[in-house]
Design a protein around this motif. Structure first.
Motif, PDB file in Angstrom:
ATOM      1  N   LEU B 182       0.858   2.689   1.500  1.00 29.49           N
ATOM      2  CA  LEU B 182       2.256   2.962   1.799  1.00 29.49           C
ATOM      3  C   LEU B 182       2.402   4.433   2.178  1.00 29.49           C
ATOM      4  O   LEU B 182       1.932   5.317   1.459  1.00 29.49           O
ATOM      5  CB  LEU B 182       3.104   2.642   0.564  1.00 29.49           C
ATOM      6  CG  LEU B 182       4.611   2.807   0.720  1.00 29.49           C
ATOM      7  CD1 LEU B 182       5.169   1.828   1.736  1.00 29.49           C
ATOM      8  CD2 LEU B 182       5.296   2.595  -0.621  1.00 29.49           C
ATOM      9  N   PHE B 183       3.027   4.687   3.319  1.00 24.98           N
ATOM     10  CA  PHE B 183       3.263   6.059   3.765  1.00 24.98           C
ATOM     11  C   PHE B 183       4.748   6.360   3.619  1.00 24.98           C
ATOM     12  O   PHE B 183       5.583   5.593   4.100  1.00 24.98           O
ATOM     13  CB  PHE B 183       2.827   6.235   5.222  1.00 24.98           C
ATOM     14  CG  PHE B 183       1.346   6.104   5.401  1.00 24.98           C
ATOM     15  CD1 PHE B 183       0.510   7.209   5.294  1.00 24.98           C
ATOM     16  CD2 PHE B 183       0.764   4.871   5.638  1.00 24.98           C
ATOM     17  CE1 PHE B 183      -0.861   7.089   5.432  1.00 24.98           C
ATOM     18  CE2 PHE B 183      -0.608   4.733   5.781  1.00 24.98           C
ATOM     19  CZ  PHE B 183      -1.424   5.849   5.674  1.00 24.98           C
ATOM     20  N   LEU B 184       5.041   7.459   2.954  1.00 28.71           N
ATOM     21  CA  LEU B 184       6.430   7.825   2.717  1.00 28.71           C
ATOM     22  C   LEU B 184       6.701   9.208   3.296  1.00 28.71           C
ATOM     23  O   LEU B 184       5.810  10.064   3.302  1.00 28.71           O
ATOM     24  CB  LEU B 184       6.719   7.884   1.208  1.00 28.71           C
ATOM     25  CG  LEU B 184       6.369   6.668   0.341  1.00 28.71           C
ATOM     26  CD1 LEU B 184       6.515   7.036  -1.134  1.00 28.71           C
ATOM     27  CD2 LEU B 184       7.268   5.497   0.670  1.00 28.71           C
ATOM     28  N   ILE B 185       7.911   9.422   3.771  1.00 26.55           N
ATOM     29  CA  ILE B 185       8.383  10.776   4.073  1.00 26.55           C
ATOM     30  C   ILE B 185       9.511  11.024   3.087  1.00 26.55           C
ATOM     31  O   ILE B 185      10.500  10.273   3.069  1.00 26.55           O
ATOM     32  CB  ILE B 185       8.893  10.917   5.522  1.00 26.55           C
ATOM     33  CG1 ILE B 185       7.761  10.691   6.519  1.00 26.55           C
ATOM     34  CG2 ILE B 185       9.512  12.308   5.724  1.00 26.55           C
ATOM     35  CD1 ILE B 185       8.191  10.773   7.978  1.00 26.55           C
ATOM     36  N   ASP B 186       9.372  12.027   2.265  1.00 26.85           N
ATOM     37  CA  ASP B 186      10.353  12.329   1.218  1.00 26.85           C
ATOM     38  C   ASP B 186      10.742  11.085   0.425  1.00 26.85           C
ATOM     39  O   ASP B 186      11.917  10.857   0.128  1.00 26.85           O
ATOM     40  CB  ASP B 186      11.588  13.006   1.816  1.00 26.85           C
ATOM     41  CG  ASP B 186      11.259  14.400   2.348  1.00 26.85           C
ATOM     42  OD1 ASP B 186      10.508  15.121   1.673  1.00 26.85           O
ATOM     43  OD2 ASP B 186      11.749  14.757   3.436  1.00 26.85           O
ATOM     44  N   GLY B 187       9.757  10.265   0.126  1.00 29.84           N
ATOM     45  CA  GLY B 187       9.990   9.105  -0.737  1.00 29.84           C
ATOM     46  C   GLY B 187      10.442   7.841  -0.037  1.00 29.84           C
ATOM     47  O   GLY B 187      10.623   6.821  -0.684  1.00 29.84           O
ATOM     48  N   PRO B 217      -3.153   1.131  -7.083  1.00 32.91           N
ATOM     49  CA  PRO B 217      -1.916   0.448  -6.718  1.00 32.91           C
ATOM     50  C   PRO B 217      -0.684   1.078  -7.356  1.00 32.91           C
ATOM     51  O   PRO B 217      -0.697   1.453  -8.517  1.00 32.91           O
ATOM     52  CB  PRO B 217      -2.128  -0.981  -7.215  1.00 32.91           C
ATOM     53  CG  PRO B 217      -3.189  -0.886  -8.243  1.00 32.91           C
ATOM     54  CD  PRO B 217      -4.064   0.258  -7.841  1.00 32.91           C
ATOM     55  N   SER B 218       0.382   1.217  -6.588  1.00 38.26           N
ATOM     56  CA  SER B 218       1.644   1.765  -7.083  1.00 38.26           C
ATOM     57  C   SER B 218       2.777   0.820  -6.752  1.00 38.26           C
ATOM     58  O   SER B 218       3.908   1.237  -6.586  1.00 38.26           O
ATOM     59  CB  SER B 218       1.896   3.136  -6.465  1.00 38.26           C
ATOM     60  OG  SER B 218       0.847   4.009  -6.780  1.00 38.26           O
ATOM     61  N   SER B 219       2.454  -0.480  -6.631  1.00 39.93           N
ATOM     62  CA  SER B 219       3.488  -1.473  -6.337  1.00 39.93           C
ATOM     63  C   SER B 219       4.509  -1.546  -7.455  1.00 39.93           C
ATOM     64  O   SER B 219       5.626  -2.002  -7.255  1.00 39.93           O
ATOM     65  CB  SER B 219       2.859  -2.850  -6.134  1.00 39.93           C
ATOM     66  OG  SER B 219       2.089  -2.864  -4.965  1.00 39.93           O
ATOM     67  N   SER B 220       4.140  -1.101  -8.669  1.00 35.60           N
ATOM     68  CA  SER B 220       5.077  -1.152  -9.788  1.00 35.60           C
ATOM     69  C   SER B 220       6.281  -0.256  -9.528  1.00 35.60           C
ATOM     70  O   SER B 220       7.328  -0.426 -10.122  1.00 35.60           O
ATOM     71  CB  SER B 220       4.381  -0.730 -11.076  1.00 35.60           C
ATOM     72  OG  SER B 220       3.981   0.621 -10.979  1.00 35.60           O
ATOM     73  N   LEU B 221       6.137   0.723  -8.639  1.00 33.59           N
ATOM     74  CA  LEU B 221       7.256   1.577  -8.275  1.00 33.59           C
ATOM     75  C   LEU B 221       7.733   1.321  -6.858  1.00 33.59           C
ATOM     76  O   LEU B 221       8.909   1.418  -6.566  1.00 33.59           O
ATOM     77  CB  LEU B 221       6.856   3.053  -8.374  1.00 33.59           C
ATOM     78  CG  LEU B 221       6.848   3.688  -9.752  1.00 33.59           C
ATOM     79  CD1 LEU B 221       6.357   5.115  -9.653  1.00 33.59           C
ATOM     80  CD2 LEU B 221       8.238   3.669 -10.355  1.00 33.59           C
ATOM     81  N   SER B 224       5.692  -3.700  -1.995  1.00 39.32           N
ATOM     82  CA  SER B 224       4.670  -4.117  -1.040  1.00 39.32           C
ATOM     83  C   SER B 224       4.007  -2.922  -0.358  1.00 39.32           C
ATOM     84  O   SER B 224       4.628  -1.873  -0.185  1.00 39.32           O
ATOM     85  CB  SER B 224       5.298  -5.003   0.027  1.00 39.32           C
ATOM     86  OG  SER B 224       4.347  -5.363   0.989  1.00 39.32           O
ATOM     87  N   GLU B 225       2.759  -3.119   0.035  1.00 39.87           N
ATOM     88  CA  GLU B 225       1.947  -2.156   0.784  1.00 39.87           C
ATOM     89  C   GLU B 225       1.321  -1.080  -0.085  1.00 39.87           C
ATOM     90  O   GLU B 225       0.326  -0.482   0.303  1.00 39.87           O
ATOM     91  CB  GLU B 225       2.733  -1.470   1.918  1.00 39.87           C
ATOM     92  CG  GLU B 225       2.970  -2.394   3.091  1.00 39.87           C
ATOM     93  CD  GLU B 225       3.965  -1.857   4.091  1.00 39.87           C
ATOM     94  OE1 GLU B 225       4.352  -0.688   4.012  1.00 39.87           O
ATOM     95  OE2 GLU B 225       4.355  -2.642   4.970  1.00 39.87           O
ATOM     96  N   ALA B 226       1.882  -0.807  -1.271  1.00 44.34           N
ATOM     97  CA  ALA B 226       1.318   0.264  -2.093  1.00 44.34           C
ATOM     98  C   ALA B 226       0.138  -0.254  -2.913  1.00 44.34           C
ATOM     99  O   ALA B 226       0.019   0.020  -4.092  1.00 44.34           O
ATOM    100  CB  ALA B 226       2.397   0.839  -3.004  1.00 44.34           C
TER     101      ALA B 226
END
Lengths: 216, 780
Positions: B182-187, B217-221, B224-226
């Motif tokens: 998962l790619f985030l910009i500022d969350g 994995p960070s799907s808990s936060l 999907s995709e993390a």
């Protein structure tokens, strides 16, 4: 101590002998049939690839495994030939392809280790499917596409064609190469399409069991 | 193109003028403060920040710790002095006209040196030391030092990450591809993927404050995709007062990059604008084809930001991003046996808008309301060069909105609870899809961090996702850290990850115009096969569409166990062992054979895959200003179905030279494609604070990796199925000339490595550039 060891060896020897004898009793000792090689059999080398709906019908090379020779086109409606080759397509003499009893299936394994033809599972060429399926990864070959070497037809290792000849005898064959001279496919010369030897030249080895049994 | 460049220059000239005008106003004053900043041990502290609290005027100390603040209005001031690793100090001073006041300031060292903070791991700002998870932070300073233009160049140099080239520039993390990152910009998530790859070269890096990388994995936060992890890009906020900067770089292959930023911040209001233009002439590694490996393109990024603090309790910010890229290539396309030369033009655009309202109900209760909207669009066309008529044209239009409420409860210094609920809507309209398709999802998450004492640190949480197109999911996570002693910490985490089937896997309806094969999403397959049958296009059905189940989300469970050591101040080491077990991996398989000899493919859940490995990294301070660091990853990836077949001796290979066929052994098995078993890096960073220059020399190693099956046995094991490994040597030099001006130069890939299997490596790339900081001009 020494005598005891000797005694052990003697016992071991006897046991081995006994087992060997048992084996002998179970199977008739048959010398392994020698594999024959067919080299650089041309397969419609004159054809131009392109739109299949525009192209003339493929010019099959008829081949007799029993005689290890190419059969004249005039004899196409006979049982003299066992397989027919054009491009990557292989027909067997039976079903819609010829008057013979030819059927085939692909068995996974090492050529030498396949010592017996399967009892069932053979299919003949029909309108919907060929005994040796067409297409990359479906039958005997893989088309490498953009892989390495690029755009090459490479026989899938361990895909052994077990077939019935036109006169119903069992045979096994392994296709080794689709290129003239059975070249090493791992070299840069082969990788470069410009220097790669010509395609549509089959090299394969095979065994025909002429006594009618399924043993090879 | 030229016109817009001039517009930028005009804008910059304007900014410069404004800045000078402001400093001229200041010259009417006459007091001066001179001073020196040192540690309690008497060591001078260079690069410490000295700011006048009342006017926000400030400077940084020279290498010998001295500073000078000129042209001050007479009066009382408070000096705010700070330096990394030291406690911040306030000093009240009184200056009268024509006086030069002299002050010496000593800063006490922090008991525990201030460490970096991360937000991605828990969705709240935490010190990196309080996170018992594998976390990496790349700072703005590192990004600036190595002269990167795009995010892929930054990530390539990090331990455990690999850059791959597959439908764009992608990433590999813990043996999993971009699809699972998962790619985030500022969350907030970045959308717009092609065959699962989010093209990292779309992301400019000059406005990045830091990049946070959470592995595992960070799907808990994040849902999907993390599944492999999260990469969160934190963008810069404007410094207090007025600031602006200009950075320009020129590289080999006619690559020209220009970044400009301007910012303004006061107590209540702040605003900033970042603009970037990147263009390149591209390069070609395949002489035999007319198509270029990397076609010429030009890309523009515009990122505006505004924030307003209504009160201490309420803060509103709005961030935006607009990106457009157009590229032009040439291609030879065979149409009915005849080859035509065509122009192959493409354009991709993305935009987003993220308003965030933060409400601090009290010290303990923090509320965040966010509504994020983003869009992504591509257009591509093939046109005959002879007469300009269109051969093929396609577009892809994606829209995503997410509304979310997050509530953080800082119960006490031992307990923090974070929870949130949200709703997402996603639509796609494209040439390859029948209608406008919409996905809707709701989710809720909760997480609790408990720090019972100085030694233990525990995080537990989970997230529940419901979706209109596939089954609901729960993703748990548990992480714990234990501080054994002053120099040793151990940590372990366990989590579940998932990757939802995307539009393509559910709803694609595509027939290749050239080759004639078809790919149909799993939701459409029954209908579409019936249609093709009615049209007489189907020769044989390979899998009865009636028996096909709806595809499920891919899911994983993962374990990470690691330790940190820091004996003394100079050495730091980290080790992490990971294992990801993925089930229901989605891939294509033929379901029917068409009368033209081609297949109809659809998507299925079939494989089980394991990726596991060890990541080790360490850094050592050789001397003041000279740091050495190194990292290594061992990666083992395997498809368990293939492993079973190999164990049963059902997979064969043939020696291409001798034609001998043998069964493949497990030792020969090369795992999943594109994964390098061995990878690593070694870096040397030197900073000379006296002469104000720095040097960064980095060696990046990527071991041999599997390309794909060539001999048709379904696995990667033969010599020609692997690409050779390589070492990249990158050198960067930065010299600060006048405080406000930095000159930079260097070379990427000094050893001039090229590989036919790595389209991202054109060979050696030289670069040079200038970095101007207008806020520094103002200060001096």
């Amino acid at each position: 101590m020494n005598t005891r060891t000797n005694l052990w060896y003697a016992l071991l020897f006897l046991t081995l002998l006994a087992t060997a004898c048992e084996d002998d009793k179970g199977t008739t000792p048959v010398a392994m049939l020698e594999a024959q090689m067919a080299t650089d059999i041309p397969a419609d080398t004159g054809a131009v690839t392109g739109d299949p709906t525009q192209a003339p019908p493929p010019n099959y090379t008829l081949y007799s495994l029993r005689e290890n020779t190419i059969i004249a086109d005039a004899d196409s409606n006979s049982t003299q030939w066992d397989i027919a080759l054009a491009g990557t397509t292989i027909l067997v003499n039976g079903g819609i392809s010829g008057p013979g009893q030819g059927e085939a299936q692909i068995v996974s394994g090492i050529f030498e280790n396949i010592t017996q033809a399967p009892e069932s599972g053979y299919v003949a060429d029909s309108d919907t499917t060929l005994a040796i399926p067409k297409g990359s990864g479906k039958g005997w070959y893989n088309y490498t596409g953009e892989g390495n070497p690029p755009n090459a037809i490479i026989p899938i290792p361990g895909q052994i064609i077990v077939l019935k000849t036109a006169d119903g005898k069992y045979a096994k064959m392994e296709i080794l190469s689709y290129y003239q001279g059975n070249p090493d496919t791992s070299t840069p010369v082969f990788a470069d399409v410009a220097t790669r030897p010509k395609g549509k030249y089959y090299t394969f080895r095979y065994v025909v069991q002429t006594n009618g049994s399924r043993k090879f | 193109m030229k016109k817009s460049l001039f517009t930028y220059l005009e804008f910059l000239v304007l900014t410069v003028n404004t800045v000078f005008l402001l400093s001229n106003n200041a010259t009417a004053q006459t007091a001066t403060i001179a001073g020196k900043v040192s540690s309690e041990q008497g060591k001078p502290l260079g690069f410490a920040s000295v700011v006048l609290k009342q006017t926000n005027q400030g400077t940084t100390t020279r290498a010998d710790g001295t500073f000078l603040l000129k042209d001050l209005a007479p009066g009382a001031y408070t000096l705010l002095v700070s330096s990394m690793g030291f406690q911040q100090q306030f000093q009240d001073v009184n200056v009268t006209a024509h006086e030069q006041l002299s002050v010496d300031i000593t800063l006490p060292e922090l008991a525990v040196a201030l460490k970096e903070v991360v937000v991605t791991a828990t969705r709240t700002t935490r010190s990196i030391d309080d996170i018992p998870l594998p976390v990496d932070v790349v700072s703005a300073r590192q990004i600036e030092t190595i002269g990167s233009l795009r995010l892929n160049e930054v990530l390539q140099e990090q331990t455990g990450l690999q850059i791959t080239s597959n439908h764009g520039t992608g990433l590999m993390m813990q043996g999993l591809t971009s699809e699972y990152i998962l790619f985030l910009i500022d969350g907030e998530p970045v959308i717009g993927r092609t065959a699962g790859t989010l093209d990292l070269s779309r992301l400019a890096v000059d406005n990045i404050e830091r990049v946070e990388i959470i592995k595992g994995p960070s799907s808990s936060l994040y849902g999907s995709e993390a599944m492999a992890g999260v990469v969160n890009i934190i963008t810069k906020k404007p410094d207090s007062g007025l600031s602006s900067s200009l950075r320009t770089r020129y590289r080999s292959y006619g690559t020209y990059d220009l970044s400009a930023s301007a910012g303004f911040a006061r107590e209540k209001f702040s605003a900033s604008l970042f603009v970037n233009r990147l263009s390149t002439k591209g390069y070609d590694l395949t002489d035999e084809t007319v198509s270029m490996t990397a076609p010429p393109f030009q890309a523009y990024t515009v990122s505006p930001k505004v924030a307003y603090r209504f009160s201490d309790a309420i803060n509103l910010s709005i961030n935006g991003r607009f990106y457009t890229e157009s590229q032009g290539n040439t291609a030879d396309i065979t149409v009915k046996d005849e080859i035509f030369r065509m122009d192959d033009d493409g354009r991709q655009q993305d935009w987003n808008l993220m308003p965030t309202l933060e409400v601090n109900l009290s010290d303990k209760h923090h509320l965040q309301l966010r509504s994020y909207t983003t869009g992504y669009r591509t257009n591509s066309a093939l046109r005959y060069q002879s007469d300009g008529t269109v051969y093929d044209e396609s577009y892809f239009d994606q829209f995503f909105n997410r509304s979310e409420v997050q509530y953080d409860w800082y119960i006490n210094d031992k307990n923090v609870t974070t929870m949130g609920v949200g709703h997402t809507v996603e639509t796609v309209e494209a040439t390859r899809y029948d209608d406008i398709n919409a996905f809707r999802a709701n989710y809720g998450f909760v997480q609790h961090q408990w720090i019972p004492n100085e030694k233990f640190n525990i995080i537990a949480g989970g997230r529940y996702d419901t979706h209109n197109a596939y089954a609901s999911r729960f993703s748990p996570k548990l992480a714990a850290g234990y501080t054994v002693n002053k120099w040793l910490k151990v940590q372990a985490s366990f989590g579940g990850g998932y990757k939802a089937p995307d539009f393509r896997q559910l709803l694609l309806n595509f027939t290749n115009p050239v080759a004639g094969y078809s790919v149909v999403g799993s939701s459409l397959v029954q209908e579409r096969i019936a249609e093709l049958q009615a049209q007489g296009q189907i020769e044989a059905i390979l899998i009865d569409p009636g028996t096909i189940e709806t595809i499920r989300a891919e899911s994983s469970i993962a374990y990470n166990v690691g330790l940190h050591i820091s004996p003394g101040n100079k050495l730091n080491g980290e080790l992490n062992v990971f294992r990801n077990e993925i089930s229901n991996l989605i891939d294509t398989a033929p379901i029917a054979r068409k009368t033209n000899g081609q297949n109809v493919f659809s998507y299925f859940n079939f494989d089980r895959v394991v990726t596991q490995g060890i990541e080790v990294k360490g850094s050592y301070r050789l001397m003041q200003g000279l740091d050495f660091s190194a990292g290594y990853q061992y990666l083992d990836s395997r498809n368990l179905e293939d492993v079973d077949k190999i164990k049963n001796r059902e997979v064969f290979n043939r020696d291409p030279a001798t034609n001998r066929t043998v069964a493949v052994s497990l030792a020969e098995y090369g795992g999943l494609p594109y994964r390098s078993r061995h990878s690593g890096n070694a870096k040397l960073f030197y900073t000379n604070s006296l002469h104000q220059f720095d040097v960064a020399l980095r060696a990046i190693y990527r071991g041999r990796w599997g390309l794909g099956d060539a001999n048709g046995n379904g696995v990667i094991e033969a010599g020609n199925e692997f690409a050779d490994g390589y070492v990249l040597l990158n050198l960067a030099l930065n010299k600060n000339l006048f405080g406000w001006l930095t000159v930079e130069g260097g070379a990427n890939n000094l050893l001039n490595i090229t590989s036919q299997n790595e389209p991202l490596l054109p060979g050696r790339i030289w670069y040079g550039g200038l970095n101007i900081n207008f806020s520094d001009i103002h200060q001096q």
